[in-house]
Design a protein around this motif. Structure first.
Motif, PDB file in Angstrom:
ATOM      1  N   LYS A  40     -20.465  -7.250  17.916  1.00 55.83           N
ATOM      2  CA  LYS A  40     -19.654  -8.285  17.274  1.00 55.83           C
ATOM      3  C   LYS A  40     -18.200  -7.835  17.147  1.00 55.83           C
ATOM      4  O   LYS A  40     -17.273  -8.626  17.358  1.00 55.83           O
ATOM      5  N   ALA A  41     -18.000  -6.554  16.803  1.00 58.00           N
ATOM      6  CA  ALA A  41     -16.633  -6.032  16.718  1.00 58.00           C
ATOM      7  C   ALA A  41     -15.969  -6.064  18.081  1.00 58.00           C
ATOM      8  O   ALA A  41     -14.783  -6.418  18.198  1.00 58.00           O
ATOM      9  N   TYR A  42     -16.722  -5.713  19.121  1.00 59.40           N
ATOM     10  CA  TYR A  42     -16.185  -5.753  20.491  1.00 59.40           C
ATOM     11  C   TYR A  42     -15.768  -7.176  20.855  1.00 59.40           C
ATOM     12  O   TYR A  42     -14.671  -7.403  21.369  1.00 59.40           O
ATOM     13  N   GLU A  43     -16.646  -8.149  20.587  1.00 61.51           N
ATOM     14  CA  GLU A  43     -16.350  -9.541  20.937  1.00 61.51           C
ATOM     15  C   GLU A  43     -15.126 -10.064  20.194  1.00 61.51           C
ATOM     16  O   GLU A  43     -14.306 -10.794  20.769  1.00 61.51           O
ATOM     17  N   ARG A  44     -14.980  -9.682  18.934  1.00 63.21           N
ATOM     18  CA  ARG A  44     -13.841 -10.164  18.141  1.00 63.21           C
ATOM     19  C   ARG A  44     -12.545  -9.439  18.491  1.00 63.21           C
ATOM     20  O   ARG A  44     -11.486 -10.057  18.572  1.00 63.21           O
ATOM     21  N   SER A  45     -12.634  -8.119  18.690  1.00 63.26           N
ATOM     22  CA  SER A  45     -11.418  -7.305  18.753  1.00 63.26           C
ATOM     23  C   SER A  45     -10.932  -6.993  20.155  1.00 63.26           C
ATOM     24  O   SER A  45      -9.755  -6.681  20.337  1.00 63.26           O
ATOM     25  N   TRP A  46     -11.819  -7.040  21.160  1.00 63.71           N
ATOM     26  CA  TRP A  46     -11.370  -6.683  22.502  1.00 63.71           C
ATOM     27  C   TRP A  46     -10.209  -7.551  22.983  1.00 63.71           C
ATOM     28  O   TRP A  46      -9.246  -7.025  23.558  1.00 63.71           O
ATOM     29  N   LYS A 109     -14.896  -1.497  15.818  1.00 61.46           N
ATOM     30  CA  LYS A 109     -15.367  -1.802  14.458  1.00 61.46           C
ATOM     31  C   LYS A 109     -14.536  -1.044  13.431  1.00 61.46           C
ATOM     32  O   LYS A 109     -14.168  -1.591  12.373  1.00 61.46           O
ATOM     33  N   GLU A 112     -11.214  -2.727  13.016  1.00 61.06           N
ATOM     34  CA  GLU A 112     -11.334  -3.890  12.123  1.00 61.06           C
ATOM     35  C   GLU A 112     -11.444  -3.471  10.669  1.00 61.06           C
ATOM     36  O   GLU A 112     -10.736  -3.988   9.803  1.00 61.06           O
ATOM     37  N   LYS A 115      -8.258  -2.093   9.472  1.00 60.52           N
ATOM     38  CA  LYS A 115      -7.108  -2.971   9.723  1.00 60.52           C
ATOM     39  C   LYS A 115      -5.980  -2.215  10.443  1.00 60.52           C
ATOM     40  O   LYS A 115      -4.809  -2.298  10.073  1.00 60.52           O
TER      41      LYS A 115
END
Length: 243
Positions: A40-46, A109, A112, A115
């Motif tokens: 989920k972190a990859y999908e949001r932050s990539w 992750k 995120e 920050k």
């Protein structure tokens, strides 16, 4: 060349090396799946923090929106130490390179959760990052911490730190910039010292042939802490680009 710095080196050395257009890649392919949190972190932050070969030669000032000291870590593993460095030095910018996707997901992750705005990631062979993505003299520091040791003699030609690789790194460092290496294998430390002592355009930050104490801004990894408890040594080398 990872954190997997938090994995035993024997687990690393059993992976099969693969080749690329420059011969031996800077990594070995490893098994492993992302956790749901990492995915989920990859999908949001990539899309925000990821860099690709298709971006071509980057302008770091455009990537980060400022002109700041720029650091590159090759092989950040699970990324905790890189995130620690980026968090501790918000006035500096950091680029990490790692092909192990769970490590990339773990770092994103961390980005995120903390920050962090001063860290970007490549998930491709470091050779391609060096040759195709980074302008000459754009880096203030390059870090290679605990790369795969290839401790068996017949495998040592696969070690990342070789004369040709070091010279390609040199051209990406500004004059005065630092190449910082660290290993917990004494034989590899000696190999690194031999390569760097003979490398054109580099000078040891210490006296010739001397290793450096660990700088305060290099975090101690979990793997390193375990090694210290077992009495294992760690060797740091800091060399400046002179021309």
């Amino acid at each position: 060349m990872t954190d997997e710095k938090d994995l035993p080196h024997d687990d690393l050395a059993h992976a099969s090396p693969v080749t690329t257009r420059r011969g031996i890649r800077s990594f070995v392919l490893r098994q492993g799946r992302m956790t749901e949190g990492q995915k989920k972190a990859y999908e949001r932050s990539w899309p925000i923090n990821g860099l690709t070969r298709e971006h071509g030669m980057i302008d770091p000032r455009q990537v980060f929106g400022r002109d700041a000291m720029l650091n590159l870590e090759i092989g950040f593993g699970m990324g905790r130490s890189l995130a620690d460095m980026a968090e501790a030095a918000p006035e500096q910018d950091f680029i990490g390179v790692e092909v192990h996707l769970p490590g990339v997901g773990a770092l994103l992750k961390d980005v995120e959760d903390r920050k962090l705005e001063n860290l970007r990631v490549y998930s491709i062979d470091a050779n391609d990052v060096i040759d195709l993505c980074l302008p000459d003299a754009c880096l203030d520091r390059v870090m290679v911490f605990f790369p795969d040791p290839w401790h068996k003699k017949r495998h040592q030609k696969r070690r990342l730190i070789q004369h040709e690789f070091v010279q390609r790194i040199r051209h990406k460092l500004r004059v005065g910039g630092v190449l910082h290496l660290a290993t917990d294998w004494e034989n590899y430390a000696e190999h690194m010292m031999e390569v760097m002592s003979e490398a054109e355009g580099f000078a040891n930050a210490r006296e010739p042939g001397q290793f450096s104490p660990r700088p305060d801004d290099r975090p101690i990894t979990k793997f390193e802490q375990r090694g210290e408890r077992l009495g294992h040594g760690v060797w740091d080398l800091l060399f400046h680009r002179t021309n």
